[in-house]
Structures are given as structure tokens and as C-alpha cells.
Design a protein around this motif. Structure first.
Motif, PDB file in Angstrom:
ATOM      1  N   LEU A   1      31.769  55.527  34.075  1.00 26.86           N
ATOM      2  CA  LEU A   1      33.574  55.183  34.004  1.00 26.86           C
ATOM      3  C   LEU A   1      34.077  56.366  32.861  1.00 26.86           C
ATOM      4  CD1 LEU A   1      33.719  51.676  33.501  1.00 26.86           C
ATOM      5  CD2 LEU A   1      34.240  52.772  35.662  1.00 26.86           C
ATOM      6  N   GLU A   2      35.167  57.111  33.492  1.00 26.06           N
ATOM      7  CA  GLU A   2      35.640  58.116  32.609  1.00 26.06           C
ATOM      8  C   GLU A   2      36.335  57.470  31.276  1.00 26.06           C
ATOM      9  OE1 GLU A   2      38.759  62.055  33.044  1.00 26.06           O
ATOM     10  OE2 GLU A   2      38.608  60.422  34.499  1.00 26.06           O
ATOM     11  N   LEU A   3      36.165  58.201  30.149  1.00 23.73           N
ATOM     12  CA  LEU A   3      36.660  57.475  29.014  1.00 23.73           C
ATOM     13  C   LEU A   3      36.780  58.494  27.893  1.00 23.73           C
ATOM     14  CD1 LEU A   3      37.120  55.347  26.950  1.00 23.73           C
ATOM     15  CD2 LEU A   3      34.558  55.396  26.165  1.00 23.73           C
ATOM     16  N   ASP A   4      37.994  58.687  27.410  1.00 21.35           N
ATOM     17  CA  ASP A   4      38.337  59.411  26.261  1.00 21.35           C
ATOM     18  C   ASP A   4      38.908  58.652  25.061  1.00 21.35           C
ATOM     19  OD1 ASP A   4      39.694  61.327  24.396  1.00 21.35           O
ATOM     20  OD2 ASP A   4      40.830  62.207  25.692  1.00 21.35           O
ATOM     21  N   VAL A   5      38.011  58.407  24.067  1.00 19.12           N
ATOM     22  CA  VAL A   5      38.281  57.441  23.223  1.00 19.12           C
ATOM     23  C   VAL A   5      39.383  57.805  22.170  1.00 19.12           C
ATOM     24  CG1 VAL A   5      35.768  56.710  22.951  1.00 19.12           C
ATOM     25  CG2 VAL A   5      36.551  58.693  21.314  1.00 19.12           C
ATOM     26  N   THR A   6      40.106  58.987  22.218  1.00 17.29           N
ATOM     27  CA  THR A   6      41.031  59.735  21.586  1.00 17.29           C
ATOM     28  C   THR A   6      42.317  58.871  22.171  1.00 17.29           C
ATOM     29  OG1 THR A   6      41.455  61.764  22.648  1.00 17.29           O
ATOM     30  CG2 THR A   6      39.825  61.605  20.681  1.00 17.29           C
ATOM     31  N   SER A   7      42.368  58.539  23.488  1.00 17.41           N
ATOM     32  CA  SER A   7      43.547  58.105  24.104  1.00 17.41           C
ATOM     33  C   SER A   7      43.480  56.574  24.360  1.00 17.41           C
ATOM     34  CB  SER A   7      43.450  58.680  25.343  1.00 17.41           C
ATOM     35  OG  SER A   7      44.569  58.288  26.539  1.00 17.41           O
ATOM     36  N   ALA A   8      44.610  55.835  23.810  1.00 18.92           N
ATOM     37  CA  ALA A   8      44.712  54.463  23.948  1.00 18.92           C
ATOM     38  C   ALA A   8      44.655  54.204  25.201  1.00 18.92           C
ATOM     39  CB  ALA A   8      45.835  53.887  23.191  1.00 18.92           C
ATOM     40  N   ALA A   9      45.453  54.809  26.226  1.00 22.48           N
ATOM     41  CA  ALA A   9      45.558  54.790  27.658  1.00 22.48           C
ATOM     42  C   ALA A   9      44.217  54.587  28.322  1.00 22.48           C
ATOM     43  CB  ALA A   9      46.519  55.308  28.412  1.00 22.48           C
ATOM     44  N   SER A  10      43.262  55.785  27.840  1.00 19.84           N
ATOM     45  CA  SER A  10      42.160  55.897  28.719  1.00 19.84           C
ATOM     46  C   SER A  10      41.323  54.855  28.268  1.00 19.84           C
ATOM     47  CB  SER A  10      41.695  57.096  28.141  1.00 19.84           C
ATOM     48  OG  SER A  10      40.088  57.340  28.731  1.00 19.84           O
ATOM     49  N   VAL A  11      41.168  54.249  26.781  1.00 22.50           N
ATOM     50  CA  VAL A  11      40.312  53.185  26.585  1.00 22.50           C
ATOM     51  C   VAL A  11      40.868  51.878  27.088  1.00 22.50           C
ATOM     52  CG1 VAL A  11      39.756  51.900  24.713  1.00 22.50           C
ATOM     53  CG2 VAL A  11      39.869  54.268  24.320  1.00 22.50           C
ATOM     54  N   GLU A  12      42.163  51.747  27.201  1.00 21.66           N
ATOM     55  CA  GLU A  12      42.525  50.279  28.214  1.00 21.66           C
ATOM     56  C   GLU A  12      42.316  50.391  29.617  1.00 21.66           C
ATOM     57  OE1 GLU A  12      46.898  48.151  29.079  1.00 21.66           O
ATOM     58  OE2 GLU A  12      46.710  50.110  27.904  1.00 21.66           O
ATOM     59  N   ALA A  13      42.107  51.563  30.141  1.00 24.26           N
ATOM     60  CA  ALA A  13      41.728  51.731  31.318  1.00 24.26           C
ATOM     61  C   ALA A  13      40.370  51.639  31.678  1.00 24.26           C
ATOM     62  CB  ALA A  13      42.055  52.986  32.195  1.00 24.26           C
ATOM     63  N   PHE A  14      39.347  51.999  30.701  1.00 25.33           N
ATOM     64  CA  PHE A  14      38.032  51.764  30.676  1.00 25.33           C
ATOM     65  C   PHE A  14      37.581  50.331  30.548  1.00 25.33           C
ATOM     66  CE2 PHE A  14      34.062  51.480  27.923  1.00 25.33           C
ATOM     67  CZ  PHE A  14      33.454  52.364  28.918  1.00 25.33           C
ATOM     68  N   LEU A  15      38.389  49.587  29.666  1.00 20.98           N
ATOM     69  CA  LEU A  15      37.770  48.318  29.322  1.00 20.98           C
ATOM     70  C   LEU A  15      38.187  47.236  30.141  1.00 20.98           C
ATOM     71  CD1 LEU A  15      39.494  48.137  25.452  1.00 20.98           C
ATOM     72  CD2 LEU A  15      36.999  48.090  26.440  1.00 20.98           C
ATOM     73  N   ALA A  16      39.243  47.630  31.102  1.00 22.47           N
ATOM     74  CA  ALA A  16      39.661  47.119  32.593  1.00 22.47           C
ATOM     75  C   ALA A  16      38.780  46.930  33.428  1.00 22.47           C
ATOM     76  CB  ALA A  16      41.047  47.416  32.959  1.00 22.47           C
ATOM     77  N   GLU A  17      37.591  47.906  33.485  1.00 20.83           N
ATOM     78  CA  GLU A  17      36.635  47.951  34.317  1.00 20.83           C
ATOM     79  C   GLU A  17      35.195  47.447  33.928  1.00 20.83           C
ATOM     80  OE1 GLU A  17      36.936  49.094  37.365  1.00 20.83           O
ATOM     81  OE2 GLU A  17      39.003  49.267  37.155  1.00 20.83           O
ATOM     82  N   VAL A  18      35.376  46.730  32.723  1.00 16.28           N
ATOM     83  CA  VAL A  18      34.057  46.286  31.993  1.00 16.28           C
ATOM     84  C   VAL A  18      34.036  44.902  32.065  1.00 16.28           C
ATOM     85  CG1 VAL A  18      32.364  46.359  30.121  1.00 16.28           C
ATOM     86  CG2 VAL A  18      33.758  48.433  30.818  1.00 16.28           C
ATOM     87  N   PRO A  19      33.401  44.027  32.899  1.00 19.33           N
ATOM     88  CA  PRO A  19      33.597  42.695  32.965  1.00 19.33           C
ATOM     89  C   PRO A  19      32.924  42.046  31.709  1.00 19.33           C
ATOM     90  CG  PRO A  19      31.856  43.212  34.608  1.00 19.33           C
ATOM     91  CD  PRO A  19      32.438  44.540  33.742  1.00 19.33           C
TER      92      PRO A  19
ATOM     93  N   LEU B   1      36.182  45.353  22.953  1.00 22.41           N
ATOM     94  CA  LEU B   1      34.986  44.714  23.489  1.00 22.41           C
ATOM     95  C   LEU B   1      34.511  43.546  22.760  1.00 22.41           C
ATOM     96  CD1 LEU B   1      32.766  47.559  25.009  1.00 22.41           C
ATOM     97  CD2 LEU B   1      34.028  45.800  26.125  1.00 22.41           C
ATOM     98  N   LEU B   2      35.201  43.444  21.544  1.00 21.32           N
ATOM     99  CA  LEU B   2      34.564  42.270  20.667  1.00 21.32           C
ATOM    100  C   LEU B   2      34.638  40.928  21.342  1.00 21.32           C
ATOM    101  CD1 LEU B   2      35.635  42.824  16.960  1.00 21.32           C
ATOM    102  CD2 LEU B   2      33.476  42.460  17.788  1.00 21.32           C
ATOM    103  N   PRO B   3      35.770  40.425  22.017  1.00 19.76           N
ATOM    104  CA  PRO B   3      35.644  39.315  22.712  1.00 19.76           C
ATOM    105  C   PRO B   3      34.696  39.196  23.642  1.00 19.76           C
ATOM    106  CG  PRO B   3      38.011  40.029  22.540  1.00 19.76           C
ATOM    107  CD  PRO B   3      37.094  41.167  22.339  1.00 19.76           C
ATOM    108  N   ARG B   4      34.316  40.129  24.476  1.00 23.75           N
ATOM    109  CA  ARG B   4      33.343  39.766  25.603  1.00 23.75           C
ATOM    110  C   ARG B   4      31.906  40.048  24.591  1.00 23.75           C
ATOM    111  NH1 ARG B   4      36.647  44.130  29.245  1.00 23.75           N
ATOM    112  NH2 ARG B   4      37.933  43.804  27.426  1.00 23.75           N
ATOM    113  N   LEU B   5      31.610  40.637  23.518  1.00 25.14           N
ATOM    114  CA  LEU B   5      30.388  40.581  23.144  1.00 25.14           C
ATOM    115  C   LEU B   5      30.309  39.169  22.382  1.00 25.14           C
ATOM    116  CD1 LEU B   5      31.085  44.184  21.084  1.00 25.14           C
ATOM    117  CD2 LEU B   5      29.027  43.596  22.992  1.00 25.14           C
ATOM    118  N   ILE B   6      31.438  38.687  21.957  1.00 24.24           N
ATOM    119  CA  ILE B   6      31.140  37.236  21.491  1.00 24.24           C
ATOM    120  C   ILE B   6      31.018  36.299  22.579  1.00 24.24           C
ATOM    121  CG2 ILE B   6      32.278  35.308  20.284  1.00 24.24           C
ATOM    122  CD1 ILE B   6      34.087  37.652  18.739  1.00 24.24           C
ATOM    123  N   GLU B   7      31.504  36.440  23.650  1.00 28.50           N
ATOM    124  CA  GLU B   7      31.255  35.543  24.645  1.00 28.50           C
ATOM    125  C   GLU B   7      29.838  35.648  25.402  1.00 28.50           C
ATOM    126  OE1 GLU B   7      34.537  36.642  27.645  1.00 28.50           O
ATOM    127  OE2 GLU B   7      35.925  35.958  26.433  1.00 28.50           O
TER     128      GLU B   7
END
Length: 243
Positions: free
Chosen positions: A52-70, A114-120
Motif C-alpha cells: 500500500l502506498e504510504l507517505d508518513v509526512t502526509s496526513a491524507a496519505s496516512v488516512e488512506a493507508f489506514l483505511a485499507e488495513v482491516p 493503528l492503536l485501536p486495532r492493535l488493542i482489539e
């Protein structure tokens, strides 16, 4: 998907790539994130992971990335890097901004998301790759060392905040590792980058990946808080033996 999911940032090369490969060998389904999607796709195809494409310096990129990680059981915060070796008197603010955005805010964005998913998951684990620069300061390295100190403080704070939650927290602090780190630091100057490791045997990306894999495969009650690893020839960030 029966395999536990491990998310690795900065996974297109170096420590991130080696970690993705090592965790896949340990039975994880690895989600690889980085900007260079072409490289990620090749690695993901070879290890049966997800790119999955990810640029950690971009909040939008991070948001799009996280949306694809169930879901996620392991997060390896590896994305980071250095720019330049300027003194404080000659500091380049653009370099500083990039280092803080990548090492500090990038780690914050991904970890928070990712914290909520890690806890879950019931057995989560946050691994953050910092550096010996997270506890040492050296001449001409103030931008990088300050960013790594801040990244380390963020990570160590998380350790206390997650007490009572089913999440472990490990900081891995490598010394000299021969990857494209120095090439990036010196803006593509391969000759200058090679001189950093001249006369000694540095760590490899696989060495660091082995340590990460060891940490995340311990029994769930075992938390390896901090792991410092350096080449035998390196005593500190600024003191090495060259044969």
C-alpha cells in the motif's frame, strides 16, 4: 485471513524490507507501506503480503493507508531518515522539517491510527526503530538527533500509557547499518555514503530485522523495552574502530 497482520512502514528497502521478509517467514501477513509502490509490489508478491502506498509526512496519505488495513497485531514504525550533516549555525530548516515530519509526526500518525486495532487484536505490539542518535548527540547531527530523541520520547511515553492494555512496546536502537540511509542523507552521493562504513563491518538490515522478529515472537507477557545493537567496531555514535 488466518495469519496475524504485521504493518511495516518504510518497507520498500533497507531495514523495512528486511523486516517485512523476516516477519513473513515467521508466519505474519505483512502489510508494506512506503512511497515507492513499484518496489513494494515486487516485495509483496515475493512474500505473499499486501503493498500500500504510504507517505508518513502526509496526513491524507496516512488516512488512506489506514483505511485499507482491516486489523493489525504488530506495527513496525520504520519510516524515517536523515538529511545533511550541518552544524546548528548552518542548519537547513527544510532538512529539519523533513526529519521531524518523517521521524516524529509520521510515527505519531501511524501509531495513533493503528492503536485501536492493535488493542482489539488482544496481543498487539508496537515496534519503533529509532537509533543510537535517540540517546546520543553528535556534532553536525542536531537535526537528526533531536528528531530521534523526540521519536524515542513519544515511544517511551506510549509504554506507560498502554499499561493494562494488551499491547507491548519495543524500541530498537541500531548503530551503523549499511543501507541507503547515508545515500539519502547525502542527497545521492554514493561515494560519500560509502566512506561512512569504510574500514569496518557495519550491521546489515537483516541483522536489525532478526532483532525485531525476536522481540515480536516472545511470549505475550514478555516486553523487550529497548534493544540497542551496534557493530562490534562501534562504541558510540561518534567513536568507531576502522581497520
Amino acid at each position: 485471513m488466518n495469519r496475524p497482520i504485521a504493518v511495516v512502514t518504510g518497507a520498500s528497502a533497507g531495514i523495512g524490507e528486511a523486516t517485512a521478509r523476516r516477519l513473513a517467514a515467521e508466519g505474519f501477513h505483512v502489510v508494506l507501506g512506503a512511497r515507492r509502490l513499484d518496489l513494494l509490489n515486487t516485495i509483496a508478491d515475493e512474500i505473499g503480503g499486501t503493498a500500500l502506498e504510504l507517505d508518513v509526512t502526509s496526513a491524507a496519505s496516512v488516512e488512506a493507508f489506514l483505511a485499507e488495513v482491516p486489523a493489525a497485531r504488530v506495527l513496525v514504525n520504520n519510516a524515517g531518515g536523515a538529511r545533511g550533516l550541518a552544524t546548528v549555525a548552518e542548519a537547513d530548516e527544510a532538512h529539519w522539517r523533513w526529519m521531524w515530519e518523517t521521524n516524529v509526526l509520521g510515527t505519531l500518525r501511524i501509531t495513533k491510527g493503528l492503536l485501536p486495532r492493535l488493542i482489539e487484536s488482544g496481543d498487539g505490539h508496537v515496534v519503533t526503530v529509532t537509533s543510537v542518535a535517540a540517546f546520543e548527540a553528535y556534532d553536525n547531527g542536531s537535526g537528526y538527533t533531536s528528531a530521534k530523541h523526540a521519536q524515542s520520547a513519544l515511544h517511551r511515553t506510549l509504554r506507560g500509557e498502554l499499561l493494562g492494555q494488551p499491547v507491548r512496546v519495543t524500541e530498537v536502537l541500531p548503530g551503523m547499518v549499511e543501507t541507503d540511509f547515508s545515500v539519502n542523507r547525502f542527497d545521492g552521493d554514493t561515494e560519500r555514503a560509502a566512506s561512512v562504513y569504510q574500514g569496518l563491518t557495519p550491521l546489515t538490515a537483516a541483522d536489525v530485522a532478526d532483532v525485531i522478529a525476536f522481540a515480536v515472537t516472545r511470549p505475550s507477557h514478555v516486553n523487550l523495552d529497548q534493544i540497542v545493537l551496534k557493530p562490534r567496531a562501534q562504541a558510540s555514535a561518534s567513536r568507531v574502530h576502522r581497520g
